[in-house]
Design a protein around this motif. Structure first.
Motif, short mmCIF file in Angstrom:
data_model
loop_
_atom_site.label_atom_id
_atom_site.label_comp_id
_atom_site.label_asym_id
_atom_site.label_seq_id
_atom_site.Cartn_x
_atom_site.Cartn_y
_atom_site.Cartn_z
N LEU A 122 0.82 -1.21 0.00
CA LEU A 122 0.00 0.00 0.00
C LEU A 122 0.86 1.26 0.00
CD1 LEU A 122 -2.95 0.92 0.07
CD2 LEU A 122 -2.79 0.95 2.57
N VAL A 123 1.85 1.30 0.87
CA VAL A 123 2.72 2.48 0.97
C VAL A 123 3.55 2.64 -0.30
CG1 VAL A 123 4.65 3.50 2.22
CG2 VAL A 123 2.78 2.41 3.49
N ALA A 124 4.11 1.53 -0.79
CA ALA A 124 4.95 1.60 -1.98
C ALA A 124 4.16 2.09 -3.19
CB ALA A 124 5.57 0.24 -2.26
N CYS A 125 2.95 1.57 -3.36
CA CYS A 125 2.14 1.98 -4.51
C CYS A 125 1.74 3.44 -4.41
CB CYS A 125 0.91 1.09 -4.62
SG CYS A 125 -0.12 1.45 -6.04
N ALA A 126 1.39 3.89 -3.21
CA ALA A 126 1.03 5.30 -3.04
C ALA A 126 2.19 6.21 -3.41
CB ALA A 126 0.59 5.55 -1.61
N CYS A 127 3.39 5.87 -2.95
CA CYS A 127 4.57 6.68 -3.27
C CYS A 127 4.87 6.64 -4.76
CB CYS A 127 5.77 6.19 -2.47
SG CYS A 127 5.62 6.42 -0.68
N GLY A 128 4.80 5.45 -5.37
CA GLY A 128 5.08 5.34 -6.79
C GLY A 128 4.09 6.10 -7.64
N THR A 129 2.81 6.04 -7.27
CA THR A 129 1.79 6.74 -8.04
C THR A 129 1.95 8.25 -7.96
OG1 THR A 129 0.24 4.92 -7.63
CG2 THR A 129 -0.69 7.01 -8.37
N LEU A 130 2.24 8.76 -6.76
CA LEU A 130 2.43 10.20 -6.59
C LEU A 130 3.64 10.70 -7.37
CD1 LEU A 130 1.65 10.76 -2.79
CD2 LEU A 130 0.35 11.61 -4.75
N GLY A 131 4.69 9.89 -7.42
CA GLY A 131 5.91 10.34 -8.08
C GLY A 131 5.95 10.14 -9.57
N TRP A 132 5.44 8.98 -10.05
CA TRP A 132 5.63 8.63 -11.46
C TRP A 132 4.39 8.06 -12.13
CZ3 TRP A 132 8.99 7.29 -7.49
CH2 TRP A 132 10.20 7.98 -7.47
N GLY A 133 3.23 8.20 -11.53
CA GLY A 133 2.00 7.76 -12.16
C GLY A 133 1.89 6.26 -12.31
N ALA A 134 1.39 5.81 -13.46
CA ALA A 134 1.16 4.39 -13.69
C ALA A 134 2.46 3.59 -13.65
CB ALA A 134 0.46 4.18 -15.03
N ALA A 135 3.52 4.13 -14.24
CA ALA A 135 4.80 3.42 -14.25
C ALA A 135 5.34 3.25 -12.83
CB ALA A 135 5.81 4.16 -15.12
N GLY A 136 5.26 4.30 -12.02
CA GLY A 136 5.72 4.20 -10.64
C GLY A 136 4.94 3.19 -9.84
N ALA A 137 3.62 3.13 -10.04
CA ALA A 137 2.80 2.15 -9.33
C ALA A 137 3.17 0.73 -9.75
CB ALA A 137 1.33 2.42 -9.60
N ALA A 138 3.39 0.52 -11.05
CA ALA A 138 3.74 -0.82 -11.54
C ALA A 138 5.07 -1.30 -10.95
CB ALA A 138 3.80 -0.82 -13.06
N TRP A 139 6.07 -0.42 -10.92
CA TRP A 139 7.36 -0.80 -10.34
C TRP A 139 7.25 -1.01 -8.83
CZ3 TRP A 139 11.50 -2.70 -12.48
CH2 TRP A 139 11.75 -2.46 -13.83
N ALA A 140 6.40 -0.25 -8.17
CA ALA A 140 6.20 -0.45 -6.73
C ALA A 140 5.61 -1.83 -6.46
CB ALA A 140 5.29 0.64 -6.18
N PHE A 141 4.62 -2.23 -7.25
CA PHE A 141 4.05 -3.57 -7.11
C PHE A 141 5.11 -4.64 -7.31
CE2 PHE A 141 -0.28 -1.75 -7.99
CZ PHE A 141 -0.90 -2.27 -6.86
N GLY A 142 5.93 -4.47 -8.35
CA GLY A 142 6.94 -5.48 -8.66
C GLY A 142 7.98 -5.64 -7.56
N LEU A 143 8.53 -4.54 -7.08
CA LEU A 143 9.57 -4.60 -6.05
C LEU A 143 9.00 -5.11 -4.73
CD1 LEU A 143 11.45 -1.25 -6.81
CD2 LEU A 143 12.15 -3.58 -7.42
N ALA A 144 7.79 -4.72 -4.38
CA ALA A 144 7.17 -5.21 -3.15
C ALA A 144 6.91 -6.71 -3.23
CB ALA A 144 5.86 -4.46 -2.89
N SER A 145 6.58 -7.20 -4.41
CA SER A 145 6.33 -8.63 -4.57
C SER A 145 7.60 -9.45 -4.37
CB SER A 145 5.74 -8.90 -5.96
OG SER A 145 5.51 -10.27 -6.16
N VAL A 146 8.71 -8.98 -4.93
CA VAL A 146 9.98 -9.68 -4.75
C VAL A 146 10.41 -9.66 -3.28
CG1 VAL A 146 12.43 -9.66 -5.35
CG2 VAL A 146 10.71 -9.26 -7.11
N ALA A 147 10.27 -8.53 -2.61
CA ALA A 147 10.60 -8.46 -1.19
C ALA A 147 9.71 -9.39 -0.38
CB ALA A 147 10.45 -7.02 -0.70
N GLY A 148 8.44 -9.50 -0.77
CA GLY A 148 7.53 -10.39 -0.06
C GLY A 148 7.93 -11.84 -0.18
N GLN A 149 8.50 -12.23 -1.32
CA GLN A 149 8.93 -13.62 -1.49
C GLN A 149 9.97 -14.00 -0.46
OE1 GLN A 149 12.19 -14.58 -2.87
NE2 GLN A 149 11.67 -16.74 -2.57
N VAL A 150 10.87 -13.09 -0.14
CA VAL A 150 11.89 -13.36 0.88
C VAL A 150 11.24 -13.60 2.24
CG1 VAL A 150 13.92 -12.44 2.05
CG2 VAL A 150 13.60 -12.02 -0.40
N VAL A 151 10.26 -12.78 2.58
CA VAL A 151 9.60 -12.91 3.87
C VAL A 151 8.84 -14.23 3.96
CG1 VAL A 151 7.89 -11.88 5.41
CG2 VAL A 151 9.41 -10.41 4.07
#
Length: 456
Positions: A386-415
Motif C-alpha cells: 500500500l505504501v509503496a504503490c502510493a509513493c510510486g503513483t504520486l511520483g511517477w503515475g502508472a509506471a511508478g505504481a507498476a514498479w512499486a508492485f513489482g519490487l514489493a512482490s519480490v521483497a515479499g517472497q523473501v519474507v
C-alpha cells in the motif's frame, strides 16, 4: 496420501521399488490432470479478460477492473474461509467423511453467494453507482462460488481429471457466449461480466452430477463455526494482503486517473494466464502437499520447491515471448491497448514472478496450519504494498505504481520463504511429520483422533 491401506494385495507383493513406481505413476497422472484443468481454468478467465481488453474502452475497462477485482477478492476470501479447510483437513480423510464435509462446504458457499446477490440488487435499487454492473457481478459471484466448491472437492477427492472435465465445459460455454457477444459489434461491462458467470454455471451444474452431492445450505453456520479456527485466520490474511493490493488500484484510479488504471490493467491482462495459474495451484497443490506432509517433511519441502520453480519458469518464458512479440501480433492480441500494456510489461512481470516464487512457501505454511504466521506476514506485506504503490503513483503515475508492485512482490517472497523455513524448523523440533490438521474438529463439531487421519 497413498497409504498402505489403499493399496491392493498385488501392490503389496511387488516390492518397494514397484510400489514407488506405482505411486509415481498415480501422482504423475494426477499432476497431468491438474495441468489440463489449470489450462482450461486459465483459458476461461483469459478469454474473458482479453474480451474486456479488446471490446471495452479504457474508461469502461477501468470500471470493469474495479468491479471484477472486488469479485476476485471476495471469491478468494470465501475460498480461504470455506474451502481451504476442506482441502487441508479432509483431503486425507475417508470418503464418507469427506463427502459430508463437501456437502457442508458447498452449502456454505451457496448460502454466501445468495447473500451477495441480494446485496447487489439492494445496491442497484438504492441508486448505487454502476448498478447494472454490480448486479451482474453479484450473480456471477454466486455462480463462481458454487463451481469453485465442486472444483475444490474434486481435487480433495484425488479426481483432477474430473475437475479438468468440469472446467473444460465451462471454457466451451464461455467461448460460445463470447462469440455471441462479439457478433453484436458492441459490448458493455455488465455483458462481459455475465459471460463469465454464464460459462461457470455449466460447471456448477455438472459438479452436482460428478460428486453426487447437493449443497447442504442449512449447514452453513455449522461449517463456519467448526472450521473457523483455521478459516478465519486464512481469510484474514487474504483481506490484509489482497485488500491492500486492491486499495492500491483504487489509489491509482483516484490519483492518476482511470486511464492509468486501465494501463496497469492492460499490462496485467497480458500475464493473466500466469496469475490465474498461480491462484489455481492451491486447489491441486494443497491436498497433494498435505499427503506428503503426513509421510515426510523432506517430501513436503521438495514438492513446494517444485511448485515455485515451475511457476517461475513459466512466468519467465511468457515474459520473454511477450517482450519480443512483434507489434503486429501484439495489436492483434490486445488491440488499441497493446502499446500501453507493453510499456509496463517488465515491472508487471517482476510482480508476477515474486508471487510465483512465494507460492510454494504459502502452500507449505497452509499444510502445516501456520495460520497465525500467514496472517502476520500478510498484514506486514499488505502495508508495504500500500505504501509503496502510493509513493510510486504520486511520483511517477502508472509506471511508478507498476514498479512499486513489482519490487514489493519480490521483497515479499523473501519474507514468505523465511516464515516457511521457520515453520519447518519448528515442526522438526517437535519431532514429527504429522500436520496439525490431524487434530481438526470434525463436521460434527467434536475433536477427531489423530489416528483417524491415517485411514486414507
Amino acid at each position: 496420501m497413498l497409504s498402505n491401506q489403499s493399496e491392493s494385495p498385488r501392490d503389496a507383493t511387488i516390492g518397494p521399488r514397484g510400489s514407488r513406481n506405482r505411486i509415481r505413476r498415480v501422482v504423475g497422472s494426477r499432476a497431468g490432470g491438474a495441468l489440463v484443468d489449470q489450462a482450461a481454468y486459465s483459458l476461461q478467465n483469459f478469454a474473458v479478460l482479453f474480451s474486456a481488453l479488446r471490446l471495452l474502452p479504457l474508461d469502461a475497462l477501468g470500471q470493469y477492473t474495479l468491479v471484477s477485482t472486488l469479485v476476485i477478492l471476495a471469491q478468494t476470501s470465501i475460498r480461504s474461509l470455506v474451502l481451504e479447510p476442506l482441502t487441508i483437513r479432509f483431503s486425507t480423510q475417508p470418503d464418507d467423511v469427506r463427502r459430508r464435509a463437501t456437502a457442508m462446504a458447498a452449502g456454505a458457499s451457496a448460502c454466501l453467494g445468495m447473500i451477495a446477490v441480494v446485496g447487489t440488487v439492494v445496491w442497484a435499487i438504492a441508486g448505487g453507482s454502476s448498478g447494472r454492473l454490480m448486479v451482474a457481478a453479484g450473480i456471477t459471484f454466486a455462480i463462481l462460488l458454487v463451481q469453485d466448491a465442486w472444483r475444490t472437492a474434486l481435487f480433495a477427492s484425488r479426481r483432477p481429471w474430473g475437475t479438468a472435465a468440469n472446467d473444460a465445459i465451462c471454457l466451451a460455454a464461455t467461448l460460445l457466449a463470447l462469440a455471441v457477444v462479439a457478433t453484436r459489434g458492441h459490448a458493455d461491462a455488465p455483458a462481459v461480466m455475465l459471460v463469465w458467470g454464464f460459462g461457470s454455471a455449466f460447471g456448477a451444474i455438472l459438479g452436482v452430477v460428478q460428486l453426487r452431492t447437493l449443497p447442504k445450505v442449512q449447514s452453513c453456520w455449522h461449517w463456519l463455526r467448526t472450521q473457523g479456527d483455521l478459516g478465519l485466520r486464512l481469510v484474514g490474511s487474504v483481506l490484509a494482503q489482497q485488500l491492500a493490493g486492491r486499495t492500491s488500484l483504487i489509489i491509482v484510479s483516484v490519483w492518476a486517473g482511470h486511464a492509468a488504471l486501465g494501463q496497469i490493467s492492460a499490462s496485467r491482462t497480458l500475464v493473466s494466464p500466469i496469475s490465474t495459474l498461480i491462484l489455481a495451484t492451491l486447489a491441486f497443490a494443497v491436498p497433494e502437499a498435505a499427503r506428503r506432509a503426513l509421510t515426510s517433511l523432506r517430501h513436503l519441502q521438495h514438492f513446494t520447491r517444485m511448485i515455485s520453480g515451475a511457476l517461475l519458469a513459466v512466468t519467465a518464458l511468457l515474459t520473454v515471448v511477450l517482450y519480443f512479440l512483434p507489434e503486429r501480433l501484439g495489436v492483434a492480441i490486445a488491440g488499441q491497448n497493446w502499446a500501453a500494456a507493453h510499456s509496463l510489461l517488465i515491472p508487471t512481470a517482476l510482480w508476477i514472478a515474486g508471487t510465483a516464487m512465494s507460492q510454494g512457501a504459502r502452500i507449505g505454511l497452509r499444510v502445516l496450519e501456520r495460520a497465525s504466521a500467514i496472517l502476520w506476514i500478510s498484514v506486514v506485506l499488505g502495508a508495504v504494498v500500500l505504501v509503496a504503490c502510493a509513493c510510486g503513483t504520486l511520483g511517477w503515475g502508472a509506471a511508478g505504481a507498476a514498479w512499486a508492485f513489482g519490487l514489493a512482490s519480490v521483497a515479499g517472497q523473501v519474507v514468505w520463504t523465511i516464515g516457511y523455513r521457520r515453520a519447518i524448523a519448528a515442526r522438526q523440533g517437535i519431532g514429527g511429520p504429522r500436520t496439525r490438521g490431524s487434530r481438526y474438529r470434525s463436521t460434527s463439531g467434536r475433536p477427531r483422533r489423530a489416528a483417524d487421519t491415517q485411514s486414507d
